[in-house]
Design a protein around this motif. Structure first.
Motif, PDB file in Angstrom:
ATOM      1  N   ARG A  35       0.828  -1.217   0.000  1.00 13.19           N
ATOM      2  CA  ARG A  35       0.000   0.000   0.000  1.00 13.19           C
ATOM      3  C   ARG A  35       0.859   1.261   0.000  1.00 13.19           C
ATOM      4  NH1 ARG A  35      -1.030   3.075   4.090  1.00 13.19           N
ATOM      5  NH2 ARG A  35      -0.432   1.480   5.609  1.00 13.19           N
ATOM      6  N   ARG A  36       1.912   1.254   0.777  1.00 14.48           N
ATOM      7  CA  ARG A  36       2.772   2.436   0.871  1.00 14.48           C
ATOM      8  C   ARG A  36       3.532   2.704  -0.423  1.00 14.48           C
ATOM      9  NH1 ARG A  36       3.776   0.347   6.111  1.00 14.48           N
ATOM     10  NH2 ARG A  36       5.651  -0.715   5.348  1.00 14.48           N
ATOM     11  N   HIS A  37       3.811   1.651  -1.182  1.00 16.45           N
ATOM     12  CA  HIS A  37       4.760   1.800  -2.282  1.00 16.45           C
ATOM     13  C   HIS A  37       4.168   1.492  -3.659  1.00 16.45           C
ATOM     14  CE1 HIS A  37       7.925   2.600   0.547  1.00 16.45           C
ATOM     15  NE2 HIS A  37       7.683   1.484   1.195  1.00 16.45           N
ATOM     16  N   CYS A  38       2.852   1.559  -3.788  1.00 13.14           N
ATOM     17  CA  CYS A  38       2.210   1.398  -5.088  1.00 13.14           C
ATOM     18  C   CYS A  38       1.166   2.488  -5.256  1.00 13.14           C
ATOM     19  CB  CYS A  38       1.561   0.023  -5.208  1.00 13.14           C
ATOM     20  SG  CYS A  38       0.717  -0.253  -6.783  1.00 13.14           S
ATOM     21  N   THR A  39       1.200   3.194  -6.386  1.00 15.17           N
ATOM     22  CA  THR A  39       0.236   4.272  -6.641  1.00 15.17           C
ATOM     23  C   THR A  39      -0.843   3.839  -7.631  1.00 15.17           C
ATOM     24  OG1 THR A  39       1.474   5.233  -8.493  1.00 15.17           O
ATOM     25  CG2 THR A  39       2.091   5.949  -6.269  1.00 15.17           C
ATOM     26  N   MET A  40      -0.802   2.595  -8.082  1.00 17.53           N
ATOM     27  CA  MET A  40      -1.734   2.107  -9.095  1.00 17.53           C
ATOM     28  C   MET A  40      -2.820   1.250  -8.442  1.00 17.53           C
ATOM     29  SD  MET A  40       1.244   1.151 -11.866  1.00 17.53           S
ATOM     30  CE  MET A  40       0.127   0.825 -13.236  1.00 17.53           C
ATOM     31  N   PRO A  41      -3.959   1.061  -9.121  1.00 15.52           N
ATOM     32  CA  PRO A  41      -5.024   0.231  -8.545  1.00 15.52           C
ATOM     33  C   PRO A  41      -4.541  -1.197  -8.290  1.00 15.52           C
ATOM     34  CG  PRO A  41      -5.850   1.508 -10.400  1.00 15.52           C
ATOM     35  CD  PRO A  41      -4.363   1.664 -10.414  1.00 15.52           C
ATOM     36  N   VAL A  95      10.130  -1.889   0.043  1.00 11.87           N
ATOM     37  CA  VAL A  95      10.840  -0.758   0.649  1.00 11.87           C
ATOM     38  C   VAL A  95      10.860   0.511  -0.207  1.00 11.87           C
ATOM     39  CG1 VAL A  95      12.276  -2.269   2.060  1.00 11.87           C
ATOM     40  CG2 VAL A  95      13.076  -1.605  -0.210  1.00 11.87           C
ATOM     41  N   ALA A  96      10.382   0.439  -1.453  1.00 17.55           N
ATOM     42  CA  ALA A  96      10.344   1.621  -2.320  1.00 17.55           C
ATOM     43  C   ALA A  96       9.301   1.376  -3.408  1.00 17.55           C
ATOM     44  CB  ALA A  96      11.716   1.902  -2.923  1.00 17.55           C
ATOM     45  N   ASN A  97       9.038   2.401  -4.200  1.00 16.60           N
ATOM     46  CA  ASN A  97       7.952   2.351  -5.175  1.00 16.60           C
ATOM     47  C   ASN A  97       8.110   1.180  -6.147  1.00 16.60           C
ATOM     48  OD1 ASN A  97       6.881   3.263  -8.073  1.00 16.60           O
ATOM     49  ND2 ASN A  97       5.590   4.147  -6.485  1.00 16.60           N
ATOM     50  N   ILE A  98       7.005   0.458  -6.382  1.00 15.12           N
ATOM     51  CA  ILE A  98       7.035  -0.737  -7.230  1.00 15.12           C
ATOM     52  C   ILE A  98       6.155  -0.590  -8.469  1.00 15.12           C
ATOM     53  CG2 ILE A  98       7.596  -2.275  -5.305  1.00 15.12           C
ATOM     54  CD1 ILE A  98       4.583  -3.097  -5.355  1.00 15.12           C
ATOM     55  N   ASP A  99       5.772   0.618  -8.824  1.00 11.13           N
ATOM     56  CA  ASP A  99       4.887   0.806  -9.972  1.00 11.13           C
ATOM     57  C   ASP A  99       5.450   0.187 -11.249  1.00 11.13           C
ATOM     58  OD1 ASP A  99       3.174   2.137  -8.302  1.00 11.13           O
ATOM     59  OD2 ASP A  99       3.447   4.117  -9.207  1.00 11.13           O
ATOM     60  N   VAL A 173      21.583  -7.823   0.413  1.00 12.58           N
ATOM     61  CA  VAL A 173      21.432  -6.731   1.380  1.00 12.58           C
ATOM     62  C   VAL A 173      22.379  -6.876   2.551  1.00 12.58           C
ATOM     63  CG1 VAL A 173      19.828  -5.608   2.981  1.00 12.58           C
ATOM     64  CG2 VAL A 173      19.047  -6.323   0.710  1.00 12.58           C
ATOM     65  N   ARG A 174      22.475  -8.077   3.103  1.00 12.25           N
ATOM     66  CA  ARG A 174      23.320  -8.241   4.283  1.00 12.25           C
ATOM     67  C   ARG A 174      24.775  -7.890   4.010  1.00 12.25           C
ATOM     68  NH1 ARG A 174      23.663 -13.116   8.714  1.00 12.25           N
ATOM     69  NH2 ARG A 174      23.629 -11.712  10.490  1.00 12.25           N
ATOM     70  N   PRO A 175      25.374  -8.317   2.891  1.00 13.57           N
ATOM     71  CA  PRO A 175      26.770  -7.939   2.653  1.00 13.57           C
ATOM     72  C   PRO A 175      26.958  -6.542   2.064  1.00 13.57           C
ATOM     73  CG  PRO A 175      26.039  -9.480   0.967  1.00 13.57           C
ATOM     74  CD  PRO A 175      24.924  -9.389   1.972  1.00 13.57           C
ATOM     75  N   ASN A 176      25.945  -6.029   1.343  1.00 15.03           N
ATOM     76  CA  ASN A 176      26.149  -4.800   0.571  1.00 15.03           C
ATOM     77  C   ASN A 176      25.229  -3.653   0.936  1.00 15.03           C
ATOM     78  OD1 ASN A 176      28.107  -6.150  -1.125  1.00 15.03           O
ATOM     79  ND2 ASN A 176      26.385  -7.187  -2.105  1.00 15.03           N
ATOM     80  N   GLY A 177      24.221  -3.881   1.776  1.00 19.84           N
ATOM     81  CA  GLY A 177      23.254  -2.837   2.086  1.00 19.84           C
ATOM     82  C   GLY A 177      22.080  -2.857   1.128  1.00 19.84           C
ATOM     83  N   VAL A 178      21.099  -2.019   1.425  1.00 22.67           N
ATOM     84  CA  VAL A 178      19.868  -1.991   0.635  1.00 22.67           C
ATOM     85  C   VAL A 178      20.103  -1.470  -0.773  1.00 22.67           C
ATOM     86  CG1 VAL A 178      17.564  -0.964   0.475  1.00 22.67           C
ATOM     87  CG2 VAL A 178      18.421  -1.765   2.679  1.00 22.67           C
ATOM     88  N   GLY A 179      20.982  -0.477  -0.918  1.00 22.41           N
ATOM     89  CA  GLY A 179      21.232   0.092  -2.235  1.00 22.41           C
ATOM     90  C   GLY A 179      19.970   0.651  -2.856  1.00 22.41           C
ATOM     91  N   LYS A 180      19.696   0.279  -4.110  1.00 22.93           N
ATOM     92  CA  LYS A 180      18.517   0.770  -4.834  1.00 22.93           C
ATOM     93  C   LYS A 180      17.353  -0.222  -4.801  1.00 22.93           C
ATOM     94  CE  LYS A 180      21.342   3.520  -8.026  1.00 22.93           C
ATOM     95  NZ  LYS A 180      21.698   3.759  -9.448  1.00 22.93           N
ATOM     96  N   ALA A 181      17.396  -1.155  -3.871  1.00 24.88           N
ATOM     97  CA  ALA A 181      16.372  -2.202  -3.809  1.00 24.88           C
ATOM     98  C   ALA A 181      14.988  -1.613  -3.569  1.00 24.88           C
ATOM     99  CB  ALA A 181      16.703  -3.198  -2.716  1.00 24.88           C
ATOM    100  N   ARG A 182      14.007  -2.249  -4.159  1.00 24.29           N
ATOM    101  CA  ARG A 182      12.606  -1.903  -3.950  1.00 24.29           C
ATOM    102  C   ARG A 182      11.835  -3.040  -3.291  1.00 24.29           C
ATOM    103  NH1 ARG A 182      10.929   2.235  -8.779  1.00 24.29           N
ATOM    104  NH2 ARG A 182      12.931   3.331  -8.840  1.00 24.29           N
ATOM    105  N   ILE A 183      12.243  -4.261  -3.569  1.00 27.11           N
ATOM    106  CA  ILE A 183      11.680  -5.431  -2.905  1.00 27.11           C
ATOM    107  C   ILE A 183      12.843  -6.286  -2.408  1.00 27.11           C
ATOM    108  CG2 ILE A 183      10.308  -7.536  -3.154  1.00 27.11           C
ATOM    109  CD1 ILE A 183       8.665  -6.170  -5.294  1.00 27.11           C
ATOM    110  N   ILE A 184      12.743  -6.712  -1.153  1.00 25.30           N
ATOM    111  CA  ILE A 184      13.762  -7.584  -0.560  1.00 25.30           C
ATOM    112  C   ILE A 184      13.084  -8.881  -0.152  1.00 25.30           C
ATOM    113  CG2 ILE A 184      15.448  -7.865   1.295  1.00 25.30           C
ATOM    114  CD1 ILE A 184      15.521  -4.755   1.450  1.00 25.30           C
TER     115      ILE A 184
END
Length: 203
Positions: A35-41, A95-99, A173-184
């Motif tokens: 819900r937080r990361h999708c702006t589409m129906p 964790v970020a927009n998934i549109d 993620v554990r070795p390198n961090g989140v970076g530009k990830a949107r889904i983990i």
């Protein structure tokens, strides 16, 4: 419209120890992330073995034998809806927009995209992006392991389509961090209930 889908059933004697910590609260957390990361129906669908106390916006598909006859192979069942879908386990963080992933599913009927295994050469299906409109995925399934079954179908690699956007917690993620990830997504050990002390999981 896109469908966000996941599954929850009470632990059986076949359930791995690391999957026994999940309950309704984790389903709510997952769908709140969408819900937080999708702006589409969209709509949220949870396949479950019994009616659960959940917000009304989560559609429950109750199948009492879920997880009992086919164990984790039952993760194939949401494909019976045969609609554009993002299918994930409860051990997934949005964790970020998934549109852009939603658009891919809506624009590619019949197509499937799966992530590469971080350590092996084959795909795993911790996250599946699917355009729907292929009744064979569910229609021809006879209880096989979900990962073995889904890999047999032609699919694109999520890692090639969107490098670094849909990633493994343990492998990336554990070795390198989140970076530009949107889904983990999480596979094997470790799982979110074991990592509540980490800000990423807690938040």
């Amino acid at each position: 419209m896109i469908t966000f889908a996941s599954l929850l059933w009470d632990a059986t004697d076949k359930s791995h120890e690391f999957s026994r910590a999940y309950d309704e609260t984790w389903a709510i957390k997952l769908f709140n992330g969408f819900r937080r990361h999708c702006t589409m129906p969209y709509r949220c669908v949870l396949y479950t073995d019994r009616e659960r106390e959940l917000p009304k916006n989560i559609v429950q598909v109750v199948q009492p034998d879920l997880g009992k006859a086919n164990d984790y192979g039952d993760c194939i069942r949401p494909y019976e809806m045969n609609v554009p879908m993002i299918l994930v386990g409860l051990d997934t963080l949005i964790v970020a927009n998934i549109d852009k992933f939603v658009r891919w599913c809506l624009d590619n009927p019949g197509k499937l995209a799966l992530p590469k295994h971080p350590y092996e050469s084959w795909s795993i299906n911790g996250v599946a992006l699917w355009g729907g409109h292929n009744p064979d995925i569910f229609g021809k399934w006879r209880g096989e392991n979900d990962m073995d079954w889904i890999r047999q179908f032609p699919h694109e690699r999520i890692d090639d389509l969107w490098p670094g956007k849909i990633v493994s917690y343990r492998g990336h993620v554990r070795p390198n961090g989140v970076g530009k990830a949107r889904i983990i997504y999480f596979h094997g050990r470790l799982k979110p209930p074991e990592l509540l002390h980490e800000p990423l999981i807690r938040d």
